[in-house]
Design a protein around this motif. Structure first.
Motif, PDB file in Angstrom:
ATOM      1  N   LYS A  77      16.748  20.056  -5.377  1.00 56.42           N
ATOM      2  CA  LYS A  77      17.005  19.876  -6.804  1.00 56.42           C
ATOM      3  C   LYS A  77      15.721  19.634  -7.587  1.00 56.42           C
ATOM      4  N   GLU A  78      14.624  19.411  -6.873  1.00 55.25           N
ATOM      5  CA  GLU A  78      13.342  19.134  -7.518  1.00 55.25           C
ATOM      6  C   GLU A  78      12.277  19.992  -6.849  1.00 55.25           C
ATOM      7  N   SER A  79      11.545  20.771  -7.630  1.00 54.00           N
ATOM      8  CA  SER A  79      10.598  21.740  -7.083  1.00 54.00           C
ATOM      9  C   SER A  79       9.144  21.283  -7.122  1.00 54.00           C
ATOM     10  N   THR A  80       8.861  20.145  -7.771  1.00 48.96           N
ATOM     11  CA  THR A  80       7.455  19.775  -7.966  1.00 48.96           C
ATOM     12  C   THR A  80       6.775  19.262  -6.701  1.00 48.96           C
ATOM     13  N   GLN A  81       7.569  18.784  -5.722  1.00 47.12           N
ATOM     14  CA  GLN A  81       7.014  18.318  -4.447  1.00 47.12           C
ATOM     15  C   GLN A  81       5.884  17.303  -4.647  1.00 47.12           C
ATOM     16  N   ARG A  82       6.126  16.315  -5.493  1.00 46.55           N
ATOM     17  CA  ARG A  82       5.070  15.364  -5.831  1.00 46.55           C
ATOM     18  C   ARG A  82       4.618  14.527  -4.649  1.00 46.55           C
ATOM     19  N   THR A  83       5.524  14.246  -3.706  1.00 46.30           N
ATOM     20  CA  THR A  83       5.148  13.412  -2.565  1.00 46.30           C
ATOM     21  C   THR A  83       4.699  14.238  -1.364  1.00 46.30           C
ATOM     22  N   ARG A  84       4.479  15.511  -1.577  1.00 43.12           N
ATOM     23  CA  ARG A  84       4.001  16.358  -0.479  1.00 43.12           C
ATOM     24  C   ARG A  84       2.682  15.833   0.075  1.00 43.12           C
ATOM     25  N   SER A  85       1.833  15.287  -0.791  1.00 40.29           N
ATOM     26  CA  SER A  85       0.541  14.781  -0.337  1.00 40.29           C
ATOM     27  C   SER A  85       0.699  13.638   0.656  1.00 40.29           C
ATOM     28  N   ALA A  93       0.832  -1.204   0.000  1.00 47.06           N
ATOM     29  CA  ALA A  93       0.000   0.000   0.000  1.00 47.06           C
ATOM     30  C   ALA A  93       0.865   1.252   0.000  1.00 47.06           C
ATOM     31  N   LEU A  94       1.943   1.245   0.790  1.00 47.39           N
ATOM     32  CA  LEU A  94       2.847   2.392   0.828  1.00 47.39           C
ATOM     33  C   LEU A  94       3.569   2.559  -0.497  1.00 47.39           C
ATOM     34  N   ARG A  95       4.086   1.462  -1.049  1.00 48.73           N
ATOM     35  CA  ARG A  95       4.787   1.535  -2.333  1.00 48.73           C
ATOM     36  C   ARG A  95       3.852   2.039  -3.427  1.00 48.73           C
ATOM     37  N   ASN A  96       2.629   1.552  -3.452  1.00 49.60           N
ATOM     38  CA  ASN A  96       1.681   1.957  -4.482  1.00 49.60           C
ATOM     39  C   ASN A  96       1.367   3.449  -4.394  1.00 49.60           C
ATOM     40  N   ALA A  97       1.204   3.963  -3.164  1.00 51.77           N
ATOM     41  CA  ALA A  97       0.918   5.389  -3.006  1.00 51.77           C
ATOM     42  C   ALA A  97       2.084   6.236  -3.516  1.00 51.77           C
ATOM     43  N   VAL A  98       3.302   5.860  -3.164  1.00 54.60           N
ATOM     44  CA  VAL A  98       4.475   6.617  -3.612  1.00 54.60           C
ATOM     45  C   VAL A  98       4.626   6.526  -5.123  1.00 54.60           C
ATOM     46  N   ARG A  99       4.413   5.343  -5.660  1.00 52.19           N
ATOM     47  CA  ARG A  99       4.543   5.149  -7.114  1.00 52.19           C
ATOM     48  C   ARG A  99       3.559   6.019  -7.878  1.00 52.19           C
ATOM     49  N   ILE A 100       2.305   6.059  -7.429  1.00 48.86           N
ATOM     50  CA  ILE A 100       1.284   6.829  -8.138  1.00 48.86           C
ATOM     51  C   ILE A 100       1.569   8.323  -8.045  1.00 48.86           C
ATOM     52  N   MET A 101       1.973   8.786  -6.871  1.00 55.42           N
ATOM     53  CA  MET A 101       2.252  10.212  -6.712  1.00 55.42           C
ATOM     54  C   MET A 101       3.459  10.663  -7.518  1.00 55.42           C
ATOM     55  N   SER A 102       4.533   9.896  -7.437  1.00 57.07           N
ATOM     56  CA  SER A 102       5.796  10.329  -8.031  1.00 57.07           C
ATOM     57  C   SER A 102       6.030   9.770  -9.427  1.00 57.07           C
ATOM     58  N   ASP A 103       5.377   8.657  -9.756  1.00 55.37           N
ATOM     59  CA  ASP A 103       5.615   7.909 -10.985  1.00 55.37           C
ATOM     60  C   ASP A 103       7.047   7.383 -11.037  1.00 55.37           C
ATOM     61  N   ASP A 104       7.667   7.243  -9.865  1.00 50.76           N
ATOM     62  CA  ASP A 104       8.995   6.664  -9.769  1.00 50.76           C
ATOM     63  C   ASP A 104       8.895   5.156  -9.552  1.00 50.76           C
ATOM     64  N   LEU A 142      -3.803   6.851  -1.232  1.00 55.04           N
ATOM     65  CA  LEU A 142      -3.602   7.295   0.145  1.00 55.04           C
ATOM     66  C   LEU A 142      -4.699   6.759   1.056  1.00 55.04           C
ATOM     67  N   GLY A 143      -5.936   6.779   0.554  1.00 57.29           N
ATOM     68  CA  GLY A 143      -7.039   6.228   1.339  1.00 57.29           C
ATOM     69  C   GLY A 143      -6.837   4.757   1.637  1.00 57.29           C
ATOM     70  N   ALA A 144      -6.340   4.009   0.648  1.00 59.84           N
ATOM     71  CA  ALA A 144      -6.082   2.581   0.854  1.00 59.84           C
ATOM     72  C   ALA A 144      -4.960   2.362   1.862  1.00 59.84           C
ATOM     73  N   LEU A 145      -3.943   3.225   1.817  1.00 58.32           N
ATOM     74  CA  LEU A 145      -2.853   3.123   2.781  1.00 58.32           C
ATOM     75  C   LEU A 145      -3.345   3.396   4.197  1.00 58.32           C
ATOM     76  N   LEU A 146      -4.112   4.449   4.386  1.00 54.23           N
ATOM     77  CA  LEU A 146      -4.628   4.775   5.719  1.00 54.23           C
ATOM     78  C   LEU A 146      -5.561   3.683   6.222  1.00 54.23           C
ATOM     79  N   GLU A 147      -6.265   3.037   5.306  1.00 53.35           N
ATOM     80  CA  GLU A 147      -7.191   1.976   5.709  1.00 53.35           C
ATOM     81  C   GLU A 147      -6.434   0.753   6.235  1.00 53.35           C
ATOM     82  N   VAL A 148      -5.304   0.402   5.629  1.00 55.86           N
ATOM     83  CA  VAL A 148      -4.557  -0.751   6.144  1.00 55.86           C
ATOM     84  C   VAL A 148      -3.840  -0.406   7.447  1.00 55.86           C
ATOM     85  N   LEU A 149      -3.516   0.880   7.627  1.00 53.67           N
ATOM     86  CA  LEU A 149      -2.871   1.293   8.877  1.00 53.67           C
ATOM     87  C   LEU A 149      -3.862   1.352  10.033  1.00 53.67           C
TER      88      LEU A 149
END
Length: 625
Positions: free
Chosen positions: A217-225, A104-115, A279-286
Motif C-alpha cells: 500500500k506504500e511505494s516509497t520504501q522509506r525504511t529500506r535503508s 537508537a533503533l527508534r530514532n533511526a526508524v523515526r528519522i527515516m520514516s518520520d512516523d 544508522l551509524g549510531a545504531l550500528l555503533e551501540v550494537l
C-alpha cells in the motif's frame, strides 16, 4: 515462526487496527532469501544479529503494507505520518530492551520514516535461529573483505564500487537487496563486468526481500535503508570487514522539497545524512568500534558522480545501470520510465557530464527532454523539479537560508564532526552546481531543438515546451535558461573583511611560512600542512575545476608527505587555525565562524579553502609528490 504484531494507531479515525508480519515460515506474507550470508563466510549469525535481521525486515514489511493516505496533501502532509506500535518476538528481549539500543533503533526508524513509533520486545518460545533457514555450505571458501558496499545497481553505487576498487586494494563485498526479480538482470551484468576488471577481489551477495500474498500500500520504501544497512552490517561482521558504504549523491540524499506539494513526511530521507548518522549510531551501540558506516558521495552531485566514473574508465557501464524508482511499471526494455524524479536526476546529470553516448534515449520510456508526458502527475513533477533546479542555480545564501533553512540545519546537524559554517557553505555550493548543470543542459537542448520548437513539432507536454512556455513568467531575480554563467565564488553570507583570503605560502616540509593579507602570518612547523596542501590546491585550480569540486586529501597522505604521524598532522592544523583565529578576533572583535584557510571533511581529510586567492606561491613541483 517469525511473527511481529503491528498496531496502527489511527488518531483521526479513532479506531486502531492490527496486522501480523509473518516471515518465511508457516503462511508467510513476507519472504526474505538471505541464504548466501552465512554460506559465504563459514561463520554463524548469533542470536542478537538474528533478532536484528528479524526486526529490520519486519519494520520494512510493515512500512510497505501500511499506507500513508494516498496522494492527499492536506494538513501539511500530517496524514502521511503514521503512529505504529511494534511488538517483536525476539530471542534476547533483555538485550533489545536496553535503553541505549531501543532508543537508537527508534530514532533511526523515526528519522527515516518520520512516523511516531513504539517498540516492544517479548520472548519468543519457539523462534528458530536464522542459521536454520540458511543453506550453510561448509565447502564455500572464506572471503575476508575490507569493505561492504551496498550495491543497488544504480549509477551512484556503480561509481562508488568502481572508485573503491580502483583507488584501493583488498577484497570488496557487493551486497544487493532487491524486491523484484526484474531488477536483478542489471546488477548481475555490472558485477560480472566488475569481476573481469578487478579479478578475485569481489564477492556478490544478492538478497531478495518481498511481500507475498499481499499487495503493498506504500511505494516509497522509506525504511529500506534500515534493512539494507542491517544486512550489510551482518555481512560485514561475518566477513570481518570494518567499513560499510552507502553511495548516493548529495542532491538525492539531501532531497530538498521541490515544491510546496512536497511537505514534511512526503520528502523521502532514505539516504539523508541524518539517516546515515542515525544508522551509524545504531550500528555503533550494537557493535562498538567494529563497523564504520559512511556515505562518501554525500557532497557530490549526480554530474560529479558520473564524471568520477568516467575518469576512472567505467563510463561504458553506465548503460547497464538502473536508476528508475518506478519498479512496478518497469520493463526489461526500456528500464527507465523517464518520468520519475530519479530518472530526471540521472538524465540531467549524465548530460551535464557530457556522457550522453553512454545513456541512449532508447533506455527511457519517455524522452526526458522532448517526450510527451501523458499524465498530469508526470507533467507537474517534471516542471516542479526543473523550476527547483533553476532556482538553485542562481540562489543567494540568504535566499537559500530563507527557503531551506530547516533542511540546511538538518544537514549541518547530521555532521557535528564538520565546522558548521563551512559545511553549510559547501551544501549551498553543491546545490548551486547542480542547478547550473541543469541550466546548461536545458540551454543546450533548447539550441539543438530550436527548429522543432519554432515549428511547434515537439509535444505540448514535453519538458522543453513546458519550460519555454514558462520563461516569461520567471521572476527577474531567477537566472533565465539562456544565460549560462559559471558558478559564483565564496558565498557572501559568510564573508568578512578578509574574505576572499589572499594567501602566500612558501617554505619546506620542515619549516613553512603562510601569510594571509590583512590578517597575519604563521611560520614554522605549524605552517607545514598548508605548504603540503599547496600543490594539490594549485593542481585543482590549474584543472579549472569548479570550487565545489576541489579535492580533500586523506590525513594519511598528508602525513606521508610531511613524514609524520596523522596525530601530529591534526595537532599542527589545529595550531595553525588557532593562531589565525586569534589574529582574526583581534581585528574583527569576534571569533571566526569557521576554521581559516584549511577546510576539513570529517576528521581526517583536508584541503586549502577553494575560494582562497593564492599569491606568488611555490610552483606545483615544490610541494609533496
Amino acid at each position: 515462526m517469525t511473527e511481529t504484531r503491528v498496531t496502527i494507531l489511527d488518531v483521526q479515525e479513532g479506531e486502531d487496527r492490527e496486522l501480523t508480519i509473518r516471515i518465511n515460515t508457516g503462511k508467510p506474507n513476507f519472504v526474505i532469501k538471505s541464504d548466501r550470508l552465512e554460506a559465504n563466510f563459514l561463520r554463524s549469525i548469533d542470536d542478537r544479529m538474528s533478532d536484528f535481521i528479524d526486526i529490520a525486515r519486519s519494520i520494512f514489511a510493515a512500512d510497505r503494507r501500511i499506507g500513508r493516505g494516498g496522494n492527499l496533501r492536506s494538513g501539511f502532509g500530517q496524514r502521511w505520518r503514521r503512529r505504529l506500535r511494534f511488538r517483536f518476538e525476539v530471542r534476547d528481549p533483555a538485550y533489545w530492551r536496553m535503553p541505549e539500543i531501543t532508543n537508537a533503533l527508534r530514532n533511526a526508524v523515526r528519522i527515516m520514516s518520520d512516523d511516531i513509533v513504539e517498540l516492544d520486545f517479548e520472548a519468543a518460545k519457539h523462534l528458530p535461529h536464522v542459521r536454520g533457514m540458511l543453506k550453510f555450505d561448509q565447502e564455500c571458501p572464506i572471503f575476508p573483505a575490507e569493505d561492504v558496499i551496498l550495491f543497488s545497481g544504480g549509477l551512484d553505487s556503480l561509481a562508488g564500487a568502481y572508485d573503491r576498487l580502483s583507488s584501493g586494494t583488498g577484497k570488496v563485498i557487493l551486497l544487493t537487496h532487491f524486491s523484484a526479480n526484474k531488477r536483478m538482470k542489471y546488477p548481475k551484468i555490472l558485477v560480472d563486468e566488475l569481476k573481469k576488471r578487478f579479478p578475485d577481489r569481489i564477492l556478490w551477495v544478492p538478497v531478495s526481500a518481498h511481500l507475498k500474498g499481499v499487495k503493498a500500500k506504500e511505494s516509497t520504501q522509506r525504511t529500506r535503508s534500515l534493512l539494507f544497512a542491517c544486512l550489510g552490517f551482518v555481512t560485514a561482521r561475518l566477513a570481518g570487514a570494518k567499513r560499510l558504504h552507502f553511495y548516493e549523491n548529495g542532491i538525492v540524499s539531501a532531497n530538498l522539497p521541490i515544491s510546496a506539494q512536497v511537505i514534511g513526511t512526503m520528502a523521502s530521507r532514505t539516504t539523508h545524512p541524518q539517516t546515515i548518522a542515525a544508522l551509524g549510531a545504531l550500528l555503533e551501540v550494537l557493535a562498538p568500534g567494529q563497523i564504520q558506516l559512511a556515505s562518501p558521495y554525500c557532497g557530490l552531485t549526480k554530474t560529479q558522480v558520473a564524471g568520477r566514473l568516467a575518469e576512472l574508465g567505467g563510463a561504458d557501464l553506465i548503460r547497464h545501470t538502473v536508476s528508475c524508482s518506478h519498479v512496478r511499471e518497469q520493463t526489461i526494455l526500456p528500464p527507465h520510465c523517464g518520468a520519475c524524479s530519479q530518472c530526471l536526476d540521472r538524465r540531467f546529470g549524465i548530460l551535464a557530464a557530457g556522457l550522453a553516448d553512454h545513456d541512449p534515449n532508447e533506455g527511457y520510456v519517455i524522452d526526458v527532454l522532448t517526450g510527451a508526458r501523458p499524465t498530469d502527475a508526470s507533467r507537474i513533477l517534471a516542471l516542479d523539479w526543473t523550476r527547483h533546479a533553476l532556482r538553485l542555480a542562481g540562489i543567494s545564501d540568504g535566499e537559500f537560508l530563507s527557503e531551506f533553512g530547516s533542511e540546511l540545519s538538518r544537514l549541518v546537524e547530521a555532521r557535528p564532526d564538520l565546522p558548521a559554517a563551512s559545511h553549510a557553505r559547501e551544501v549551498v555550493a553543491m546545490h548551486r552546481v547542480h542547478g547550473e548543470g541543469v541550466r546548461r543542459v536545458l540551454a543546450s537542448a533548447l539550441s539543438e531543438n530550436s527548429d522543432t520548437l519554432l515549428e511547434q513539432r515537439l509535444p505540448d507536454s514535453s519538458l522543453l515546451r513546458m519550460v519555454v512556455a514558462e520563461q516569461a513568467a520567471i521572476p527577474d531575480h531567477v537566472p533565465k535558461i539562456a544565460k549560462v554563467d559559471a558558478p559564483s565564488g565564496a558565498p557572501q553570507a559568510w564573508s568578512s573583511s578578509i574574505y576572499p583570503l589572499k594567501v602566500r605560502i612558501s617554505g619546506s616540509a620542515t619549516n613553512a611560512h603562510v601569510i594571509i593579507s590583512d590578517l597575519g602570518e604563521v611560520s614554522g612547523v605549524n605552517a607545514t600542512p598548508a605548504w603540503a596542501l599547496n600543490r594539490w590546491q594549485l593542481e585543482d585550480r590549474s584543472s579549472n575545476l569548479e570550487l565545489s569540486e576541489f579535492r580533500f586529501f586523506p590525513g594519511g597522505e598528508l602525513a606521508g608527505a610531511l613524514n609524520m604521524t596523522k596525530h601530529v598532522v591534526r595537532q599542527r592544523i589545529k595550531r595553525l587555525r588557532d593562531e589565525f583565529a586569534e589574529q582574526y578576533e583581534a581585528i574583527e572583535g569576534k571569533p571566526p565562524s569557521e576554521p581559516i584557510l584549511i577546510h576539513s571533511q570529517g576528521s581526517r581529510d583536508y584541503r586549502i579553502g577553494p575560494e582562497c586567492e593564492l599569491l606568488d606561491n611555490a610552483m606545483p613541483d615544490a610541494g609533496p609528490a
